[in-house]
Design a protein around this motif. Structure first.
Motif, PDB file in Angstrom:
ATOM      1  N   PHE A   1       0.877  -1.234   0.046  1.00  0.00           N
ATOM      2  CA  PHE A   1      -0.001  -0.140   0.101  1.00  0.00           C
ATOM      3  C   PHE A   1       0.716   1.378  -0.069  1.00  0.00           C
ATOM      4  O   PHE A   1       1.781   1.469   0.911  1.00  0.00           O
ATOM      5  CB  PHE A   1      -0.956   0.205   1.337  1.00  0.00           C
ATOM      6  CG  PHE A   1      -1.638   1.203   1.456  1.00  0.00           C
ATOM      7  CD1 PHE A   1      -2.466   1.691   0.386  1.00  0.00           C
ATOM      8  CD2 PHE A   1      -1.465   2.191   2.241  1.00  0.00           C
ATOM      9  CE1 PHE A   1      -3.330   2.807   0.472  1.00  0.00           C
ATOM     10  CE2 PHE A   1      -2.064   3.537   2.299  1.00  0.00           C
ATOM     11  CZ  PHE A   1      -2.933   3.499   1.483  1.00  0.00           C
ATOM     12  N   HIS A   2       0.555   2.031  -0.971  1.00  0.00           N
ATOM     13  CA  HIS A   2       1.084   3.316  -1.214  1.00  0.00           C
ATOM     14  C   HIS A   2      -0.039   4.542  -1.440  1.00  0.00           C
ATOM     15  O   HIS A   2      -0.968   4.069  -2.402  1.00  0.00           O
ATOM     16  CB  HIS A   2       2.237   3.730  -2.104  1.00  0.00           C
ATOM     17  CG  HIS A   2       3.276   2.854  -1.574  1.00  0.00           C
ATOM     18  ND1 HIS A   2       3.806   1.349  -1.975  1.00  0.00           N
ATOM     19  CD2 HIS A   2       4.542   3.149  -0.864  1.00  0.00           C
ATOM     20  CE1 HIS A   2       4.834   1.166  -1.382  1.00  0.00           C
ATOM     21  NE2 HIS A   2       5.510   2.179  -0.959  1.00  0.00           N
ATOM     22  N   PHE A   3      -0.038   5.534  -0.715  1.00  0.00           N
ATOM     23  CA  PHE A   3      -0.943   6.572  -1.127  1.00  0.00           C
ATOM     24  C   PHE A   3      -0.731   7.225  -2.478  1.00  0.00           C
ATOM     25  O   PHE A   3       0.456   7.337  -2.833  1.00  0.00           O
ATOM     26  CB  PHE A   3      -1.135   7.680   0.155  1.00  0.00           C
ATOM     27  CG  PHE A   3      -1.890   8.760  -0.278  1.00  0.00           C
ATOM     28  CD1 PHE A   3      -3.383   8.683  -0.166  1.00  0.00           C
ATOM     29  CD2 PHE A   3      -1.375   9.952  -0.309  1.00  0.00           C
ATOM     30  CE1 PHE A   3      -4.025   9.663  -0.308  1.00  0.00           C
ATOM     31  CE2 PHE A   3      -2.116  11.290  -0.676  1.00  0.00           C
ATOM     32  CZ  PHE A   3      -3.394  10.969  -0.706  1.00  0.00           C
ATOM     33  N   TRP A   4      -1.824   7.594  -3.047  1.00  0.00           N
ATOM     34  CA  TRP A   4      -1.647   8.022  -4.592  1.00  0.00           C
ATOM     35  C   TRP A   4      -2.368   8.985  -4.241  1.00  0.00           C
ATOM     36  O   TRP A   4      -3.579   9.165  -3.937  1.00  0.00           O
ATOM     37  CB  TRP A   4      -2.151   7.147  -5.677  1.00  0.00           C
ATOM     38  CG  TRP A   4      -1.979   7.818  -6.867  1.00  0.00           C
ATOM     39  CD1 TRP A   4      -3.203   8.458  -7.712  1.00  0.00           C
ATOM     40  CD2 TRP A   4      -0.991   8.088  -7.733  1.00  0.00           C
ATOM     41  NE1 TRP A   4      -2.770   9.121  -8.669  1.00  0.00           N
ATOM     42  CE2 TRP A   4      -1.388   9.009  -8.488  1.00  0.00           C
ATOM     43  CE3 TRP A   4       0.430   7.940  -7.356  1.00  0.00           C
ATOM     44  CZ2 TRP A   4      -0.417   9.541  -9.643  1.00  0.00           C
ATOM     45  CZ3 TRP A   4       1.295   8.252  -8.239  1.00  0.00           C
ATOM     46  CH2 TRP A   4       0.923   9.254  -9.557  1.00  0.00           C
ATOM     47  N   ASP A   5      -1.797  10.066  -5.036  1.00  0.00           N
ATOM     48  CA  ASP A   5      -2.522  11.544  -5.336  1.00  0.00           C
ATOM     49  C   ASP A   5      -1.672  12.107  -6.405  1.00  0.00           C
ATOM     50  O   ASP A   5      -0.466  12.025  -6.335  1.00  0.00           O
ATOM     51  CB  ASP A   5      -2.419  12.513  -3.955  1.00  0.00           C
ATOM     52  CG  ASP A   5      -3.478  13.704  -4.284  1.00  0.00           C
ATOM     53  OD1 ASP A   5      -4.526  13.718  -3.717  1.00  0.00           O
ATOM     54  OD2 ASP A   5      -2.729  14.574  -4.893  1.00  0.00           O
ATOM     55  N   ASN A   6      -2.515  13.054  -7.249  1.00  0.00           N
ATOM     56  CA  ASN A   6      -1.733  13.393  -8.227  1.00  0.00           C
ATOM     57  C   ASN A   6      -0.592  14.576  -7.840  1.00  0.00           C
ATOM     58  O   ASN A   6       0.291  14.761  -8.555  1.00  0.00           O
ATOM     59  CB  ASN A   6      -2.664  14.361  -9.387  1.00  0.00           C
ATOM     60  CG  ASN A   6      -3.313  13.061 -10.074  1.00  0.00           C
ATOM     61  OD1 ASN A   6      -2.910  12.129 -10.420  1.00  0.00           O
ATOM     62  ND2 ASN A   6      -4.703  13.514 -10.666  1.00  0.00           N
ATOM     63  N   ASP A   7      -0.909  14.897  -6.738  1.00  0.00           N
ATOM     64  CA  ASP A   7      -0.048  16.082  -5.967  1.00  0.00           C
ATOM     65  C   ASP A   7       1.292  15.394  -5.608  1.00  0.00           C
ATOM     66  O   ASP A   7       1.201  14.716  -4.507  1.00  0.00           O
ATOM     67  CB  ASP A   7      -0.927  16.843  -5.268  1.00  0.00           C
ATOM     68  CG  ASP A   7       0.166  18.016  -4.352  1.00  0.00           C
ATOM     69  OD1 ASP A   7       1.376  18.010  -4.546  1.00  0.00           O
ATOM     70  OD2 ASP A   7      -0.428  18.844  -3.859  1.00  0.00           O
ATOM     71  N   PHE A   8       2.354  15.535  -6.250  1.00  0.00           N
ATOM     72  CA  PHE A   8       3.474  14.719  -5.586  1.00  0.00           C
ATOM     73  C   PHE A   8       3.939  14.933  -4.184  1.00  0.00           C
ATOM     74  O   PHE A   8       4.177  14.332  -3.463  1.00  0.00           O
ATOM     75  CB  PHE A   8       4.635  15.089  -6.669  1.00  0.00           C
ATOM     76  CG  PHE A   8       5.972  14.828  -6.030  1.00  0.00           C
ATOM     77  CD1 PHE A   8       6.347  13.173  -6.211  1.00  0.00           C
ATOM     78  CD2 PHE A   8       7.008  15.233  -5.414  1.00  0.00           C
ATOM     79  CE1 PHE A   8       7.525  12.755  -5.887  1.00  0.00           C
ATOM     80  CE2 PHE A   8       8.019  14.782  -5.139  1.00  0.00           C
ATOM     81  CZ  PHE A   8       8.250  13.504  -5.263  1.00  0.00           C
ATOM     82  N   GLU A   9       3.822  16.381  -3.947  1.00  0.00           N
ATOM     83  CA  GLU A   9       4.130  16.943  -2.522  1.00  0.00           C
ATOM     84  C   GLU A   9       3.345  16.233  -1.333  1.00  0.00           C
ATOM     85  O   GLU A   9       3.656  15.519  -0.492  1.00  0.00           O
ATOM     86  CB  GLU A   9       4.123  18.376  -2.372  1.00  0.00           C
ATOM     87  CG  GLU A   9       5.222  19.209  -3.377  1.00  0.00           C
ATOM     88  CD  GLU A   9       6.461  18.776  -2.782  1.00  0.00           C
ATOM     89  OE1 GLU A   9       6.867  18.729  -1.691  1.00  0.00           O
ATOM     90  OE2 GLU A   9       7.324  18.550  -3.675  1.00  0.00           O
ATOM     91  N   LYS A  10       2.057  16.120  -1.764  1.00  0.00           N
ATOM     92  CA  LYS A  10       1.109  15.419  -0.849  1.00  0.00           C
ATOM     93  C   LYS A  10       1.451  14.096  -0.685  1.00  0.00           C
ATOM     94  O   LYS A  10       1.350  13.453   0.440  1.00  0.00           O
ATOM     95  CB  LYS A  10      -0.410  15.793  -1.441  1.00  0.00           C
ATOM     96  CG  LYS A  10      -1.414  15.035  -0.294  1.00  0.00           C
ATOM     97  CD  LYS A  10      -2.749  15.511  -0.750  1.00  0.00           C
ATOM     98  CE  LYS A  10      -3.798  14.772   0.057  1.00  0.00           C
ATOM     99  NZ  LYS A  10      -5.289  15.064  -0.172  1.00  0.00           N
TER     100      LYS A  10
END
Length: 104
Positions: free
Chosen positions: A72-81
């Motif tokens: 599990f790794h969190f995915w968000d389009n915002d690289f910093e987040k």
């Protein structure tokens, strides 16, 4: 209670909070398992070695394959987040694993 048990009692709630906040619905089994681990850590009246062995086996069950905790790794389009969540998440998962496999 042993030092490893106390460390796990500190780390698992942090992991739980992260999964509850950022984990997809597919993490519901892992979230439930962490809650069970926390109950066990609070209520078991066994030696530290027995408790660590039990938690280790239960922890391993959270990574049965592709949809497990280890992957599990969190995915968000915002690289910093994404970095703000994944870096501490990875460190936390490693801390817990290190406690479980240590021979303290």
């Amino acid at each position: 209670m042993g030092n490893r048990i106390e460390n796990l009692k500190e780390q698992y709630p942090r992991l739980l909070a992260t999964l509850e906040k950022y984990g997809p619905v597919e993490m519901s089994t892992q979230i439930r398992t962490i809650k069970e681990i926390l109950i066990y850590l609070d209520t078991a009246n066994e030696s530290e070695n027995v408790m660590i062995k039990q938690v280790f086996e239960t922890h391993k069950s959270m990574s049965p394959g592709k949809s497990g905790l280890a992957e599990f790794h969190f995915w968000d389009n915002d690289f910093e987040k994404r970095s703000r969540v994944n870096k501490p998440l990875g460190e936390l998962k490693q801390e817990i694993w290190d406690i479980l496999v240590s021979e303290e």
